[in-house]
Design a protein around this motif. Sequence first.
Motif, PDB file in Angstrom:
ATOM      1  N   PRO A 114       5.924   3.202  -5.256  1.00 32.57           N
ATOM      2  CA  PRO A 114       5.624   1.767  -5.277  1.00 32.57           C
ATOM      3  C   PRO A 114       4.687   1.409  -6.427  1.00 32.57           C
ATOM      4  CG  PRO A 114       5.358   2.645  -3.063  1.00 32.57           C
ATOM      5  CD  PRO A 114       5.560   3.819  -3.972  1.00 32.57           C
ATOM      6  N   ALA A 115       4.991   0.291  -7.081  1.00 28.66           N
ATOM      7  CA  ALA A 115       4.089  -0.207  -8.131  1.00 28.66           C
ATOM      8  C   ALA A 115       2.882  -0.821  -7.427  1.00 28.66           C
ATOM      9  CB  ALA A 115       4.812  -1.244  -8.980  1.00 28.66           C
ATOM     10  N   LEU A 116       1.700  -0.324  -7.707  1.00 27.44           N
ATOM     11  CA  LEU A 116       0.504  -0.826  -7.018  1.00 27.44           C
ATOM     12  C   LEU A 116       0.211  -2.260  -7.473  1.00 27.44           C
ATOM     13  CD1 LEU A 116      -1.696   2.393  -7.326  1.00 27.44           C
ATOM     14  CD2 LEU A 116      -0.478   1.585  -5.294  1.00 27.44           C
ATOM     15  N   GLN A 117      -0.195  -3.099  -6.528  1.00 22.66           N
ATOM     16  CA  GLN A 117      -0.509  -4.500  -6.838  1.00 22.66           C
ATOM     17  C   GLN A 117      -2.000  -4.635  -7.140  1.00 22.66           C
ATOM     18  OE1 GLN A 117       2.224  -6.613  -6.920  1.00 22.66           O
ATOM     19  NE2 GLN A 117       3.256  -4.663  -6.557  1.00 22.66           N
ATOM     20  N   ALA A 118      -2.373  -5.854  -7.534  1.00 21.66           N
ATOM     21  CA  ALA A 118      -3.761  -6.093  -7.950  1.00 21.66           C
ATOM     22  C   ALA A 118      -4.762  -5.766  -6.835  1.00 21.66           C
ATOM     23  CB  ALA A 118      -3.920  -7.531  -8.393  1.00 21.66           C
TER      24      ALA A 118
ATOM     25  N   LEU B  84      -6.579  -4.155  -0.122  1.00 21.12           N
ATOM     26  CA  LEU B  84      -7.756  -4.978   0.171  1.00 21.12           C
ATOM     27  C   LEU B  84      -7.407  -6.466   0.244  1.00 21.12           C
ATOM     28  CD1 LEU B  84     -10.461  -3.408  -2.207  1.00 21.12           C
ATOM     29  CD2 LEU B  84      -9.880  -2.753   0.124  1.00 21.12           C
ATOM     30  N   ASP B  85      -8.142  -7.176   1.113  1.00 22.42           N
ATOM     31  CA  ASP B  85      -8.100  -8.637   1.114  1.00 22.42           C
ATOM     32  C   ASP B  85      -9.541  -9.047   0.832  1.00 22.42           C
ATOM     33  OD1 ASP B  85      -7.783 -11.280   1.485  1.00 22.42           O
ATOM     34  OD2 ASP B  85      -7.163 -11.184   3.591  1.00 22.42           O
ATOM     35  N   GLY B  86      -9.803  -9.394  -0.402  1.00 24.30           N
ATOM     36  CA  GLY B  86     -11.206  -9.573  -0.798  1.00 24.30           C
ATOM     37  C   GLY B  86     -11.898  -8.233  -0.699  1.00 24.30           C
ATOM     38  N   SER B  87     -12.939  -8.171   0.143  1.00 22.70           N
ATOM     39  CA  SER B  87     -13.622  -6.872   0.278  1.00 22.70           C
ATOM     40  C   SER B  87     -13.207  -6.157   1.569  1.00 22.70           C
ATOM     41  CB  SER B  87     -15.137  -7.076   0.239  1.00 22.70           C
ATOM     42  OG  SER B  87     -15.497  -7.888   1.336  1.00 22.70           O
ATOM     43  N   ILE B  88     -12.285  -6.773   2.321  1.00 21.35           N
ATOM     44  CA  ILE B  88     -11.881  -6.176   3.614  1.00 21.35           C
ATOM     45  C   ILE B  88     -10.631  -5.298   3.440  1.00 21.35           C
ATOM     46  CG2 ILE B  88     -11.143  -6.692   5.999  1.00 21.35           C
ATOM     47  CD1 ILE B  88     -14.070  -7.456   5.359  1.00 21.35           C
ATOM     48  N   ILE B  89     -10.668  -4.135   4.091  1.00 25.72           N
ATOM     49  CA  ILE B  89      -9.539  -3.201   3.994  1.00 25.72           C
ATOM     50  C   ILE B  89      -8.439  -3.644   4.967  1.00 25.72           C
ATOM     51  CG2 ILE B  89      -8.818  -0.785   4.235  1.00 25.72           C
ATOM     52  CD1 ILE B  89     -11.860  -0.076   3.798  1.00 25.72           C
ATOM     53  N   GLN B  90      -7.303  -4.047   4.392  1.00 30.02           N
ATOM     54  CA  GLN B  90      -6.164  -4.472   5.218  1.00 30.02           C
ATOM     55  C   GLN B  90      -5.394  -3.274   5.753  1.00 30.02           C
ATOM     56  OE1 GLN B  90      -4.550  -7.832   5.707  1.00 30.02           O
ATOM     57  NE2 GLN B  90      -6.772  -8.078   5.676  1.00 30.02           N
ATOM     58  N   SER B  91      -5.163  -2.308   4.885  1.00 25.24           N
ATOM     59  CA  SER B  91      -4.457  -1.102   5.329  1.00 25.24           C
ATOM     60  C   SER B  91      -4.928   0.074   4.482  1.00 25.24           C
ATOM     61  CB  SER B  91      -2.943  -1.275   5.201  1.00 25.24           C
ATOM     62  OG  SER B  91      -2.570  -1.265   3.861  1.00 25.24           O
ATOM     63  N   ALA B  92      -4.750   1.274   5.043  1.00 21.39           N
ATOM     64  CA  ALA B  92      -5.212   2.477   4.332  1.00 21.39           C
ATOM     65  C   ALA B  92      -4.228   3.603   4.586  1.00 21.39           C
ATOM     66  CB  ALA B  92      -6.598   2.871   4.838  1.00 21.39           C
TER      67      ALA B  92
ATOM     68  N   ALA C 156      -9.167  -0.696  -7.309  1.00 18.89           N
ATOM     69  CA  ALA C 156      -8.782  -2.026  -6.811  1.00 18.89           C
ATOM     70  C   ALA C 156      -9.566  -3.120  -7.524  1.00 18.89           C
ATOM     71  CB  ALA C 156      -9.019  -2.114  -5.311  1.00 18.89           C
ATOM     72  N   HIS C 157     -10.813  -2.801  -7.889  1.00 17.10           N
ATOM     73  CA  HIS C 157     -11.628  -3.823  -8.551  1.00 17.10           C
ATOM     74  C   HIS C 157     -11.403  -3.844 -10.056  1.00 17.10           C
ATOM     75  CE1 HIS C 157     -14.136  -3.327  -4.751  1.00 17.10           C
ATOM     76  NE2 HIS C 157     -13.483  -4.468  -4.680  1.00 17.10           N
TER      77      HIS C 157
END
Lengths: 163, 281
Positions: free
Chosen positions: B163-167, B194-202, B276-277
Amino acid sequence: MKKNPQTVQFTINGESKTFITEPDEKLLDLLRREGYKGAKFGCGQGTCGSCTVLMDGRAVYSCLLYAMQVEGHEIRTIESIGTHDNPSEFQQELIDGGAVQCGYCIPGMIMSATALMENETHFDDETVREYMDGNLCRCTGYEKIWSALRRVLDRQEAQNTQS
Amino acid sequence: MKLCEFLRPASLSAARDNLRELGTKGMILAGGTALHFMQDHTPVTAVDITRLGLSYIRPDGNFYRIGATTPLSDIQRYRAPRWAMHEICRRISTHQIRNVSTIGGNICRVFPWADLPVVLLAMNARMVVYSDHENEYSADEYFATQPAKRFLDGNILTSVKVPALQAHHGFGSVKVSRTTAAFSMVTIAAVLELDGSIIQSARIAAGSAIPFPRRLPNVEAALVGKEAVSEVFKEASTKAARDVPWRSCEGQSPEYSQHLAEVSILDALERAATFAHGRAE
Ligand SMILES: Cc1cc2nc3c(=O)[nH]c(=O)nc-3n(C[C@H](O)[C@H](O)[C@H](O)COP(=O)(O)OP(=O)(O)OC[C@H]3O[C@@H](n4cnc5c(N)ncnc54)[C@H](O)[C@@H]3O)c2cc1C
Ligand code: FES
Ligand code: FES
């Protein structure tokens, strides 16, 4: 006598040749049998680098490759790099720097350095290490080998920036 | 393995037919570097698949598609926006091995030290296998057991879709070894969404020092919904022992393996957050 003779054709040091081999013969064994004795048998398991040759310009361990795998490819061995009377620039630096002890690792080192010089234009330490870390020297002469190579690379890089 | 015959089929279907005909006497040969580790001297016919046009890397929708016979050195040198596969390839053995070893060879018969399965598990890659037609397997399915079993009927891995990693995605991998070219003492890979600084999935995966590469669900669960900060990463890494018994490996004790895994997970998560940042490419 060969149990299951097969032929394999490839370019060796610029000459297209056909050899008789067997499916389980390693490229290193074929080369040495055919007189290209510069490539050495060290570990036979892809760790020491003394068997390094170039395949299509990339360094490979000839002790791991089967001769049949190189059909149609271009192989270069140490025999294509300088001679006793007319050594290559790196060979001359190795001599001048007293970098050769028993000499067993040196053909492999030179082939890896050749891949480095032919494939890269910038020779930062990390890139040089990447190309050279697959070659071990049991006499542990790394410092002098490294310095000899560094001298050649620094000159080459200076030339590259000028041109 | 002892090679008694050597075939160079001209097409993928011819290779499959050769393999079906040969049954257990046939063996796919890619780089051939793993044969040295398969010391049982069983006589086999090698079916060379390196001339079938399966060496490439190209963007393919939301994926990068890597042909099965692509050498590790090509993956190491490839560059594209948010491409991450080069990191681990640089850490596999020496450049002489990477010039010959293929991605397919690394993941079709998984050895305990194999590094790519760990990264592909974390990345949620998809494996494309050719039999009469192409079938796709998710990494979880593909690496659920030794993949070599999948290739007994003349099937051939043709490509890997990464998968191409997204921003908002972060990736980090860590391989600990005594010397640059040595086998891994522990390998960890992490992908954070991430959604902002929150981890959506890992997705966190591990290899070496455990029997077979796998994901670490307890570590993952300790991350989801939390903030992507060091304290959270540290707390999550302590869950590694719940997921799998760490074992002795490369001369290290099981306790040391576990400790190494915990600090490596922390390191991989920190790297993923940095990625991610916006990492320096
Ligand atoms: C000294 C040394 C050190 C190494 N260190 C590491 C390391 O630290 N980490 C790491 O990850 N790897 C390491 N490797 C590489 C790894 O162990 C394997 O040798 C390599 O990945 C195999 O790739 P190959 O292309 O040579 O495969 P091959 O040897 O040709 O094949 C390996 C197996 O996969 C099967 N196969 C190959 N391609 C396919 C396909 N497309 N479809 C179906 N089956 C297929 C073959 O039949 C065979 O069973 C090392 C190798 C060596 C020799
Ligand atoms: S003899 Fe080939 S790497 Fe040692
Ligand atoms: S000079 Fe003796 S092994 Fe290098």
